[in-house]
Design an enzyme around this catalytic site. Structure first.
Site, PDB file in Angstrom:
ATOM      1  N   LYS A 280      -2.760 -70.536  44.400  1.00 59.84           N
ATOM      2  CA  LYS A 280      -1.913 -70.403  45.591  1.00 59.84           C
ATOM      3  C   LYS A 280      -0.630 -71.227  45.460  1.00 59.84           C
ATOM      4  CE  LYS A 280      -4.514 -67.520  47.846  1.00 59.84           C
ATOM      5  NZ  LYS A 280      -4.067 -66.140  48.054  1.00 59.84           N
TER       6      LYS A 280
ATOM      7  N   TYR B  66      -8.565 -72.067  43.110  1.00 57.87           N
ATOM      8  CA  TYR B  66      -7.913 -71.343  44.215  1.00 57.87           C
ATOM      9  C   TYR B  66      -6.596 -72.005  44.608  1.00 57.87           C
ATOM     10  CZ  TYR B  66      -7.576 -69.178  48.895  1.00 57.87           C
ATOM     11  OH  TYR B  66      -7.155 -68.499  50.013  1.00 57.87           O
TER      12      TYR B  66
HETATM   13  P1  NDP Z   1     -11.152 -61.021  52.408  1.00 56.41           P
HETATM   14  O1  NDP Z   1     -12.159 -61.516  51.413  1.00 56.41           O
HETATM   15  O2  NDP Z   1     -11.605 -60.670  53.756  1.00 56.41           O
HETATM   16  O3  NDP Z   1     -10.357 -59.789  51.776  1.00 56.41           O
HETATM   17  C1  NDP Z   1      -9.870 -59.869  50.477  1.00 56.41           C
HETATM   18  C2  NDP Z   1      -9.212 -58.565  50.127  1.00 56.41           C
HETATM   19  O4  NDP Z   1      -8.751 -58.662  48.769  1.00 56.41           O
HETATM   20  C3  NDP Z   1     -10.158 -57.401  50.222  1.00 56.41           C
HETATM   21  O5  NDP Z   1      -9.505 -56.326  50.815  1.00 56.41           O
HETATM   22  C4  NDP Z   1     -10.486 -57.090  48.763  1.00 56.41           C
HETATM   23  O6  NDP Z   1     -10.656 -55.691  48.622  1.00 56.41           O
HETATM   24  C5  NDP Z   1      -9.200 -57.532  48.079  1.00 56.41           C
HETATM   25  N1  NDP Z   1      -9.418 -57.839  46.662  1.00 56.41           N
HETATM   26  C6  NDP Z   1     -10.164 -58.834  46.139  1.00 56.41           C
HETATM   27  N2  NDP Z   1     -10.159 -58.732  44.795  1.00 56.41           N
HETATM   28  C7  NDP Z   1      -9.396 -57.656  44.488  1.00 56.41           C
HETATM   29  C8  NDP Z   1      -9.027 -57.024  43.281  1.00 56.41           C
HETATM   30  N3  NDP Z   1      -9.452 -57.479  42.077  1.00 56.41           N
HETATM   31  N4  NDP Z   1      -8.232 -55.932  43.326  1.00 56.41           N
HETATM   32  C9  NDP Z   1      -7.800 -55.456  44.513  1.00 56.41           C
HETATM   33  N5  NDP Z   1      -8.120 -55.988  45.691  1.00 56.41           N
HETATM   34  C10 NDP Z   1      -8.908 -57.080  45.680  1.00 56.41           C
HETATM   35  O7  NDP Z   1     -10.027 -62.167  52.475  1.00 56.41           O
HETATM   36  P2  NDP Z   1      -8.933 -62.508  53.578  1.00 56.41           P
HETATM   37  O8  NDP Z   1      -8.479 -61.290  54.266  1.00 56.41           O
HETATM   38  O9  NDP Z   1      -9.394 -63.678  54.330  1.00 56.41           O
HETATM   39  O10 NDP Z   1      -7.774 -63.026  52.603  1.00 56.41           O
HETATM   40  C11 NDP Z   1      -6.625 -62.268  52.270  1.00 56.41           C
HETATM   41  C12 NDP Z   1      -5.659 -63.197  51.559  1.00 56.41           C
HETATM   42  O11 NDP Z   1      -5.352 -64.298  52.420  1.00 56.41           O
HETATM   43  C13 NDP Z   1      -6.218 -63.805  50.287  1.00 56.41           C
HETATM   44  O12 NDP Z   1      -5.211 -63.893  49.310  1.00 56.41           O
HETATM   45  C14 NDP Z   1      -6.653 -65.186  50.731  1.00 56.41           C
HETATM   46  O13 NDP Z   1      -6.654 -66.085  49.659  1.00 56.41           O
HETATM   47  C15 NDP Z   1      -5.578 -65.503  51.752  1.00 56.41           C
HETATM   48  N6  NDP Z   1      -5.951 -66.541  52.688  1.00 56.41           N
HETATM   49  C16 NDP Z   1      -6.992 -66.387  53.564  1.00 56.41           C
HETATM   50  C17 NDP Z   1      -7.297 -67.392  54.441  1.00 56.41           C
HETATM   51  C18 NDP Z   1      -8.424 -67.291  55.424  1.00 56.41           C
HETATM   52  O14 NDP Z   1      -8.695 -68.291  56.119  1.00 56.41           O
HETATM   53  N7  NDP Z   1      -9.095 -66.158  55.562  1.00 56.41           N
HETATM   54  C19 NDP Z   1      -6.554 -68.660  54.452  1.00 56.41           C
HETATM   55  C20 NDP Z   1      -5.481 -68.717  53.508  1.00 56.41           C
HETATM   56  C21 NDP Z   1      -5.197 -67.688  52.667  1.00 56.41           C
HETATM   57  P3  NDP Z   1     -11.734 -54.967  47.662  1.00 56.41           P
HETATM   58  O15 NDP Z   1     -12.959 -55.816  47.640  1.00 56.41           O
HETATM   59  O16 NDP Z   1     -11.900 -53.633  48.326  1.00 56.41           O
HETATM   60  O17 NDP Z   1     -11.052 -54.849  46.341  1.00 56.41           O
END
Ligand code: NDP
Length: 249
Positions: A159, A155
């Site tokens: 990033k 991860y």
């Molecule tokens: P969630 O797990 O809540 O949401 C992740 C989103 O990514 C979902 O909408 C999912 O949609 C989508 N996703 C995952 N795989 C795929 C794929 N193969 N194709 C299309 N869409 C995909 O995560 P967060 O909202 O917490 O995170 C969002 C971003 O922020 C990420 O990049 C994460 O790494 C980053 N981040 C989050 C932090 C946190 O503390 N929450 C901290 C730092 C960074 P679906 O399953 O419908 O495809």
């Protein structure tokens, strides 16, 4: 706020968490938002939520881990809107594990989704953006892309890779009025972090000077700012949204 009135935006991972919040915020600012993710039911719910608030959004099923799906999805969005002016590469996954035990598949899946997906989707949408001579690309990285994190070699690598990608892209496209920036959230309460155990949560909280976890809206506000005309002189930067968890160069 109507700073983005008439703009076309695309947000990946818009079905929940930070992506959903970004989509809501961009729509609130006046953009028409293409909502991309795999879960079509949740995408439809987010589209309905945006419509109910007076905004415009259209769901597009798209798997950022599949080159075929990215190409088809980008084509569908361009057929519908003719261009994408604001691209938010937010979709991301974790597959945590210590180095010695990390499976090759867990490395590959995380890199494919978090890094290669952003590269391929940006490439698929860049030509019309270049022709249009205005664009905003915002990549959602993470504090761990800067600091590293035990158990997250895959991860953190994805990033950190996004940061190098963002900076290189920023240099390439600047002459066409396009900015590329990254937003690096710290600990944000979303479905991704809801699975963390209480011990880890307490340890993370102890590292946050502002004394609270972040919200998805905290991140969305930073993204909407970077997408706006007001941020037109900012490019190649990483904007930390982490409550002071990491304060560094
Ligand atoms: P969630 O797990 O809540 O949401 C992740 C989103 O990514 C979902 O909408 C999912 O949609 C989508 N996703 C995952 N795989 C795929 C794929 N193969 N194709 C299309 N869409 C995909 O995560 P967060 O909202 O917490 O995170 C969002 C971003 O922020 C990420 O990049 C994460 O790494 C980053 N981040 C989050 C932090 C946190 O503390 N929450 C901290 C730092 C960074 P679906 O399953 O419908 O495809």
């Amino acid at each position: 706020m109507t700073a983005l009135q008439g703009r076309i935006a695309l947000v990946t991972g818009a079905s929940q968490g930070i992506g959903r919040a970004c989509a809501l915020e961009l729509a609130r600012a006046g953009a028409t938002v293409a909502l991309a993710a795999r879960n079509e039911v949740r995408l439809a719910e987010v589209a309905a939520e945006i419509a109910a608030a007076g905004g415009q959004a259209v769901p597009f099923a798209l798997d950022v881990a599949s080159e075929e799906s990215i190409k088809a999805g980008a084509r569908a969005v361009l057929e519908r809107f003719g261009k994408v002016e604001i691209l938010v590469n937010n979709a991301g996954i974790t597959r945590d594990g210590l180095m010695l035990r990390m499976k090759r598949a867990d490395w590959d899946d995380v890199l494919a989704t978090n890094l290669t997906g952003a590269f391929l989707l940006t490439q698929a949408l860049l030509s019309p953006m270049l022709k249009n001579r205005w664009g905003r690309i915002v990549n959602i990285t993470s504090v761990v892309g800067r600091t590293g994190q035990a158990g997250q070699a895959n991860y953190a690598a994805s990033k950190a890779g996004l940061i190098g990608f963002t900076r290189s892209l920023a240099r390439e496209v600047a002459s066409r009025g396009i900015t590329a920036n990254a937003v690096a959230p710290g600990y944000i309460e979303t479905p991704m972090t809801a699975v963390l155990d209480e011990k880890l949560r307490t340890a993370m909280m102890a590292q946050i000077p502002l004394g609270r976890p972040g919200t998805d809206a905290d991140v969305a506000h930073a993204v909407a700012f970077l997408a706006s005309d007001a941020a037109g002189y900012i490019t190649g930067q990483v904007l930390d949204v982490n409550g002071g968890m990491f304060i560094g160069a």
